[in-house]
Design an enzyme around this catalytic site. Sequence first.
Site, PDB file in Angstrom:
ATOM      1  N   SER A 122       0.830  -1.210   0.000  1.00 60.60           N
ATOM      2  CA  SER A 122       0.000   0.000   0.000  1.00 60.60           C
ATOM      3  C   SER A 122       0.860   1.253   0.000  1.00 60.60           C
ATOM      4  O   SER A 122       1.661   1.478   0.909  1.00 60.60           O
ATOM      5  CB  SER A 122      -0.922   0.010   1.222  1.00 60.60           C
ATOM      6  OG  SER A 122      -1.498   1.295   1.345  1.00 60.60           O
ATOM      7  N   HIS A 136      -1.249  -1.134  -4.220  1.00 61.92           N
ATOM      8  CA  HIS A 136      -2.539  -0.775  -3.624  1.00 61.92           C
ATOM      9  C   HIS A 136      -2.550   0.728  -3.371  1.00 61.92           C
ATOM     10  O   HIS A 136      -1.654   1.269  -2.713  1.00 61.92           O
ATOM     11  CB  HIS A 136      -2.697  -1.568  -2.321  1.00 61.92           C
ATOM     12  CG  HIS A 136      -4.024  -1.417  -1.670  1.00 61.92           C
ATOM     13  ND1 HIS A 136      -5.143  -2.125  -2.064  1.00 61.92           N
ATOM     14  CD2 HIS A 136      -4.424  -0.641  -0.632  1.00 61.92           C
ATOM     15  CE1 HIS A 136      -6.160  -1.803  -1.299  1.00 61.92           C
ATOM     16  NE2 HIS A 136      -5.761  -0.893  -0.421  1.00 61.92           N
ATOM     17  N   ASP A 141      -4.672   3.804  -1.859  1.00 64.23           N
ATOM     18  CA  ASP A 141      -5.772   4.150  -0.958  1.00 64.23           C
ATOM     19  C   ASP A 141      -6.201   5.594  -1.150  1.00 64.23           C
ATOM     20  O   ASP A 141      -5.481   6.521  -0.777  1.00 64.23           O
ATOM     21  CB  ASP A 141      -5.316   3.972   0.498  1.00 64.23           C
ATOM     22  CG  ASP A 141      -5.148   2.517   0.858  1.00 64.23           C
ATOM     23  OD1 ASP A 141      -6.120   1.760   0.732  1.00 64.23           O
ATOM     24  OD2 ASP A 141      -4.041   2.134   1.282  1.00 64.23           O
ATOM     25  N   MET A 179      -8.652   8.509  -0.121  1.00 65.93           N
ATOM     26  CA  MET A 179      -9.501   8.869   1.030  1.00 65.93           C
ATOM     27  C   MET A 179      -9.961  10.315   0.918  1.00 65.93           C
ATOM     28  O   MET A 179      -9.162  11.192   0.561  1.00 65.93           O
ATOM     29  CB  MET A 179      -8.697   8.720   2.326  1.00 65.93           C
ATOM     30  CG  MET A 179      -8.103   7.348   2.517  1.00 65.93           C
ATOM     31  SD  MET A 179      -7.159   7.298   4.052  1.00 65.93           S
ATOM     32  CE  MET A 179      -6.594   5.602   4.012  1.00 65.93           C
ATOM     33  N   HIS A 204      -8.244   1.568  -4.219  1.00 71.45           N
ATOM     34  CA  HIS A 204      -9.222   1.354  -3.136  1.00 71.45           C
ATOM     35  C   HIS A 204      -9.861   2.697  -2.800  1.00 71.45           C
ATOM     36  O   HIS A 204      -9.240   3.543  -2.162  1.00 71.45           O
ATOM     37  CB  HIS A 204      -8.464   0.764  -1.935  1.00 71.45           C
ATOM     38  CG  HIS A 204      -9.298   0.513  -0.731  1.00 71.45           C
ATOM     39  ND1 HIS A 204      -8.746   0.198   0.507  1.00 71.45           N
ATOM     40  CD2 HIS A 204     -10.646   0.517  -0.530  1.00 71.45           C
ATOM     41  CE1 HIS A 204      -9.708   0.019   1.394  1.00 71.45           C
ATOM     42  NE2 HIS A 204     -10.874   0.216   0.783  1.00 71.45           N
ATOM     43  N   MET A 219     -12.007   5.013  -0.814  1.00 75.15           N
ATOM     44  CA  MET A 219     -12.697   5.250   0.462  1.00 75.15           C
ATOM     45  C   MET A 219     -13.279   6.656   0.400  1.00 75.15           C
ATOM     46  O   MET A 219     -12.819   7.585   1.059  1.00 75.15           O
ATOM     47  CB  MET A 219     -11.705   5.084   1.619  1.00 75.15           C
ATOM     48  CG  MET A 219     -11.355   3.625   1.875  1.00 75.15           C
ATOM     49  SD  MET A 219      -9.870   3.412   2.866  1.00 75.15           S
ATOM     50  CE  MET A 219      -8.647   3.494   1.565  1.00 75.15           C
ATOM     51  N   MET A 265     -11.912  -5.653   4.816  1.00 77.25           N
ATOM     52  CA  MET A 265     -11.078  -4.800   5.672  1.00 77.25           C
ATOM     53  C   MET A 265     -10.811  -5.506   6.994  1.00 77.25           C
ATOM     54  O   MET A 265     -11.739  -5.948   7.674  1.00 77.25           O
ATOM     55  CB  MET A 265     -11.777  -3.459   5.963  1.00 77.25           C
ATOM     56  CG  MET A 265     -11.891  -2.505   4.798  1.00 77.25           C
ATOM     57  SD  MET A 265     -10.332  -2.056   4.015  1.00 77.25           S
ATOM     58  CE  MET A 265      -9.357  -1.412   5.383  1.00 77.25           C
ATOM     59  N   GLY A 317      -9.009   3.996   6.997  1.00 85.07           N
ATOM     60  CA  GLY A 317      -8.655   5.395   7.264  1.00 85.07           C
ATOM     61  C   GLY A 317      -7.168   5.608   7.507  1.00 85.07           C
ATOM     62  O   GLY A 317      -6.641   6.646   7.151  1.00 85.07           O
ATOM     63  N   PHE A 318      -6.525   4.616   8.101  1.00 86.00           N
ATOM     64  CA  PHE A 318      -5.122   4.811   8.474  1.00 86.00           C
ATOM     65  C   PHE A 318      -4.320   3.526   8.309  1.00 86.00           C
ATOM     66  O   PHE A 318      -4.857   2.433   8.540  1.00 86.00           O
ATOM     67  CB  PHE A 318      -5.016   5.268   9.939  1.00 86.00           C
ATOM     68  CG  PHE A 318      -5.748   6.553  10.199  1.00 86.00           C
ATOM     69  CD1 PHE A 318      -5.122   7.780   9.989  1.00 86.00           C
ATOM     70  CD2 PHE A 318      -7.077   6.536  10.607  1.00 86.00           C
ATOM     71  CE1 PHE A 318      -5.804   8.971  10.193  1.00 86.00           C
ATOM     72  CE2 PHE A 318      -7.778   7.724  10.812  1.00 86.00           C
ATOM     73  CZ  PHE A 318      -7.135   8.953  10.602  1.00 86.00           C
ATOM     74  N   GLY A 319      -3.063   3.691   7.943  1.00 88.47           N
ATOM     75  CA  GLY A 319      -2.151   2.557   7.943  1.00 88.47           C
ATOM     76  C   GLY A 319      -1.657   2.302   9.360  1.00 88.47           C
ATOM     77  O   GLY A 319      -1.907   3.099  10.266  1.00 88.47           O
ATOM     78  N   GLY A 320      -0.981   1.190   9.537  1.00 91.30           N
ATOM     79  CA  GLY A 320      -0.317   0.917  10.808  1.00 91.30           C
ATOM     80  C   GLY A 320      -1.208   0.455  11.945  1.00 91.30           C
ATOM     81  O   GLY A 320      -0.790   0.466  13.111  1.00 91.30           O
ATOM     82  N   ASP A 323      -7.132  -6.471   3.770  1.00 90.55           N
ATOM     83  CA  ASP A 323      -6.421  -5.184   3.864  1.00 90.55           C
ATOM     84  C   ASP A 323      -6.453  -4.660   5.289  1.00 90.55           C
ATOM     85  O   ASP A 323      -7.528  -4.395   5.829  1.00 90.55           O
ATOM     86  CB  ASP A 323      -7.115  -4.192   2.903  1.00 90.55           C
ATOM     87  CG  ASP A 323      -6.490  -2.815   2.866  1.00 90.55           C
ATOM     88  OD1 ASP A 323      -5.404  -2.626   3.449  1.00 90.55           O
ATOM     89  OD2 ASP A 323      -7.098  -1.931   2.236  1.00 90.55           O
ATOM     90  N   GLY A 324      -5.255  -4.489   5.861  1.00 87.93           N
ATOM     91  CA  GLY A 324      -5.142  -3.860   7.167  1.00 87.93           C
ATOM     92  C   GLY A 324      -4.403  -4.728   8.175  1.00 87.93           C
ATOM     93  O   GLY A 324      -4.860  -5.822   8.514  1.00 87.93           O
ATOM     94  N   SER A 376       2.420  -0.700   6.199  1.00 85.65           N
ATOM     95  CA  SER A 376       3.520  -0.425   7.124  1.00 85.65           C
ATOM     96  C   SER A 376       4.478  -1.603   7.264  1.00 85.65           C
ATOM     97  O   SER A 376       5.666  -1.401   7.515  1.00 85.65           O
ATOM     98  CB  SER A 376       2.976  -0.007   8.488  1.00 85.65           C
ATOM     99  OG  SER A 376       1.997  -0.917   8.916  1.00 85.65           O
TER     100      SER A 376
END
Length: 226
Positions: A13, A38, A40, A42, A71, A73, A142, A147-150, A180-181, A203
């Site tokens: 990502s 990937h 993202d 947003m 992706h 969002m 998901m 909304g956020f990586g990590g 994903d995630g 990450s």
Amino acid sequence: MNNPHKKIILAPSLLSCDFANIGKQLSIIREAGAQYLHLDVMDGVFVPNISFGQPLIKSLRQNCDLIFDVHLMIVQPERYIDDFVAAGADIITIHAESTEKCRETLSYIRSKGIKSAVSVKPKTPVSAVFGLLDCCDMVLIMSVEPGFGGQKFMPDMLEKAKELKAEIARRNLNIDIEMDGGIDASNARRCVEAGVNILVAGSSVFGKPDIAAAVKSILNAAEGNA
Ligand code: DX5
Ligand code: ZN
């Protein structure tokens, strides 16, 4: 549950990459064996974060031959399909929760000659998209709140992959399952065993000092070699 006919694909990502060195980092992941990128997108409304949009994707497309896995969002993604197709998307994922027009939008994406996909957030049951499987090439589950990586992987989401895999097999469909995630080398194999064949990793790839080694170790783990 693992489908031996589907190759395991890693989709790093971009969200977690070093944006000052994107070109270099993309070459590294490609050489290391990643097949997808990937992306993202947003909008600060569907999710509480803003990332990047079609101009960046269009620019990356000039020098990168990875499969672009976009992706979205964003609310009412139907407004922007033409833009992301023009920017060079190979796959466009919309969220089941983001529009009333899922079926029309997925069919429209396909009519543009690219792959269509639908995603479910952690609180949305995967059965919510069973009625859309005839117009999807991929379903994205998901395993964190988008909304956020990590963030930390939610193991309960593995059950959704199993349920989806069973439904796909029952109806004899050819649909990829992407997760994903929070994916890394420690949980990649469990995802594959649950039926996932496309793994997104942000990450755990770009957050590591050796990006190439990170790609290889996740792919190895996913294949059951680690
Ligand atoms: C989250 C995004 C993910 C994210 C994954 O909303 O959809 O693709 O970049 O990042 P990691 O792998 O760090 O959880
Ligand atoms: Zn994503």
